[in-house]
Design an enzyme around this catalytic site. Structure first.
Site, mmCIF file in Angstrom:
data_model
loop_
_atom_site.group_PDB
_atom_site.id
_atom_site.type_symbol
_atom_site.label_atom_id
_atom_site.label_comp_id
_atom_site.label_asym_id
_atom_site.label_seq_id
_atom_site.Cartn_x
_atom_site.Cartn_y
_atom_site.Cartn_z
ATOM 1 N N SER A 60 1.026 -0.822 0.078
ATOM 2 C CA SER A 60 0.482 -0.103 -0.124
ATOM 3 C C SER A 60 0.689 1.421 0.303
ATOM 4 C CB SER A 60 -0.474 -0.111 1.342
ATOM 5 O OG SER A 60 -2.202 -0.820 1.298
HETATM 6 N N1 SAM Z 1 -0.197 -4.863 4.575
HETATM 7 C C1 SAM Z 1 0.284 -5.319 2.595
HETATM 8 C C2 SAM Z 1 1.733 -4.798 2.977
HETATM 9 O O1 SAM Z 1 2.335 -3.764 3.813
HETATM 10 O O2 SAM Z 1 2.554 -5.253 2.258
HETATM 11 C C3 SAM Z 1 -0.578 -5.004 1.697
HETATM 12 C C4 SAM Z 1 -1.207 -5.713 1.295
HETATM 13 S S1 SAM Z 1 -1.837 -6.012 0.084
HETATM 14 C C5 SAM Z 1 -2.740 -4.143 0.037
HETATM 15 C C6 SAM Z 1 -3.650 -7.240 0.519
HETATM 16 C C7 SAM Z 1 -3.230 -7.954 0.349
HETATM 17 O O3 SAM Z 1 -4.495 -8.959 1.008
HETATM 18 C C8 SAM Z 1 -2.549 -9.024 -0.431
HETATM 19 O O4 SAM Z 1 -1.778 -9.737 0.322
HETATM 20 C C9 SAM Z 1 -3.784 -10.088 -0.734
HETATM 21 O O5 SAM Z 1 -3.535 -11.067 -0.757
HETATM 22 C C10 SAM Z 1 -4.373 -10.570 0.801
HETATM 23 N N2 SAM Z 1 -6.260 -10.372 1.436
HETATM 24 C C11 SAM Z 1 -7.445 -10.405 0.372
HETATM 25 N N3 SAM Z 1 -8.362 -10.830 0.346
HETATM 26 C C12 SAM Z 1 -7.853 -11.674 2.166
HETATM 27 C C13 SAM Z 1 -8.078 -12.442 3.102
HETATM 28 N N4 SAM Z 1 -9.740 -12.697 2.685
HETATM 29 N N5 SAM Z 1 -7.375 -13.366 4.110
HETATM 30 C C14 SAM Z 1 -5.982 -13.050 3.573
HETATM 31 N N6 SAM Z 1 -5.739 -12.004 2.940
HETATM 32 C C15 SAM Z 1 -5.904 -11.760 1.807
#
Ligand code: SAM
Length: 212
Positions: A60
């Site tokens: 993000s």
């Molecule tokens: N916090 C992260 C970082 O610092 O790099 C950025 C996260 S990215 C914007 C969103 C993440 O949420 C993705 O890696 C995606 O695979 C994960 N995601 C989406 N749905 C999810 C779920 N139900 N449970 C766990 N992870 C999930």
């Protein structure tokens, strides 16, 4: 330019954009974002922008993460649950600001890489699990703070149930065309919601979110 100087500039940029919480700024000054992004993107790690990760996911935008952390006003004693580990960068920032961090990622290769980077930086107080974060992590509940890094159609009900009284949650809510960052506070009797900002996150995919 050396990464440390670039990181310092990013911190100045965050401060100029309204981040006043000294602990949040210090965490950004200490955590090396260039180690969390894919190696070819390391030179761009300190731009105030989201960047691509593997599997079509993103790390993000720093200002969005900083606003979220500032709103949460962490004091250092909290037990935090993060949904969407991604690169592990936000989990590392959370580990600097809270006591224990539990983070769930649905894509195994991302979780594994995040674990490696976090271990290489001695962030052993971050616990990672592969799975559907919309179902929470019941073993370590209740959480003082829950942070979602992906946007669902609503705040997942199980996560509301796993919040401690007095707890707070920041969650992006909405679809591809429009999303809002929502702050949820739980007291002993009620739950309140406040919209903080418009935002743009990847979709939350899971049982209590969008389908695959
Ligand atoms: N916090 C992260 C970082 O610092 O790099 C950025 C996260 S990215 C914007 C969103 C993440 O949420 C993705 O890696 C995606 O695979 C994960 N995601 C989406 N749905 C999810 C779920 N139900 N449970 C766990 N992870 C999930």
């Amino acid at each position: 330019m050396h990464y440390e100087r670039r990181r310092k500039r990013l911190v100045e940029e965050l401060a100029a954009a309204g981040i006043r919480d000294e602990r949040v700024l210090k965490a950004f000054a200490e955590v090396p974002r260039h180690l969390f992004v894919p190696e070819p993107l390391a030179p761009r790690a300190y731009e105030n922008t989201s960047l691509p990760l593997a599997e079509g996911q993103t790390i993000s935008q720093p200002l969005t993460v900083a606003r979220t952390l500032q709103v949460l006003a962490l004091k250092g004693e909290e037990r935090v649950l993060e949904i969407g580990t991604g690169s592990g960068y936000q989990a590392a920032l959370l580990a600097r600001l809270a006591d224990r961090v539990f983070t769930i990622e649905r894509i195994e290769v991302l979780a594994r890489r995040a674990r490696r980077v976090l271990d290489s930086l001695d962030f052993y107080q971050v616990n990672i699990r592969v799975g559907d974060g919309t179902l929470g992590w019941s073993r370590y509940q209740p959480y003082d703070v829950i942070v979602l890094a992906a946007a669902g159609p609503e705040v997942p009900r199980t996560l509301l149930e796993q919040m401690a009284p007095g707890g707070r949650m920041v969650a992006p809510v909405g679809d591809n065309s429009s999303q809002q960052l929502v702050l949820v506070r739980r007291t002993a009797q009620t739950t309140t919601r406040e919209v903080i900002d418009p935002c743009r996150f990847v979709p939350l995919i899971g049982k209590d979110a969008w389908p695959k």
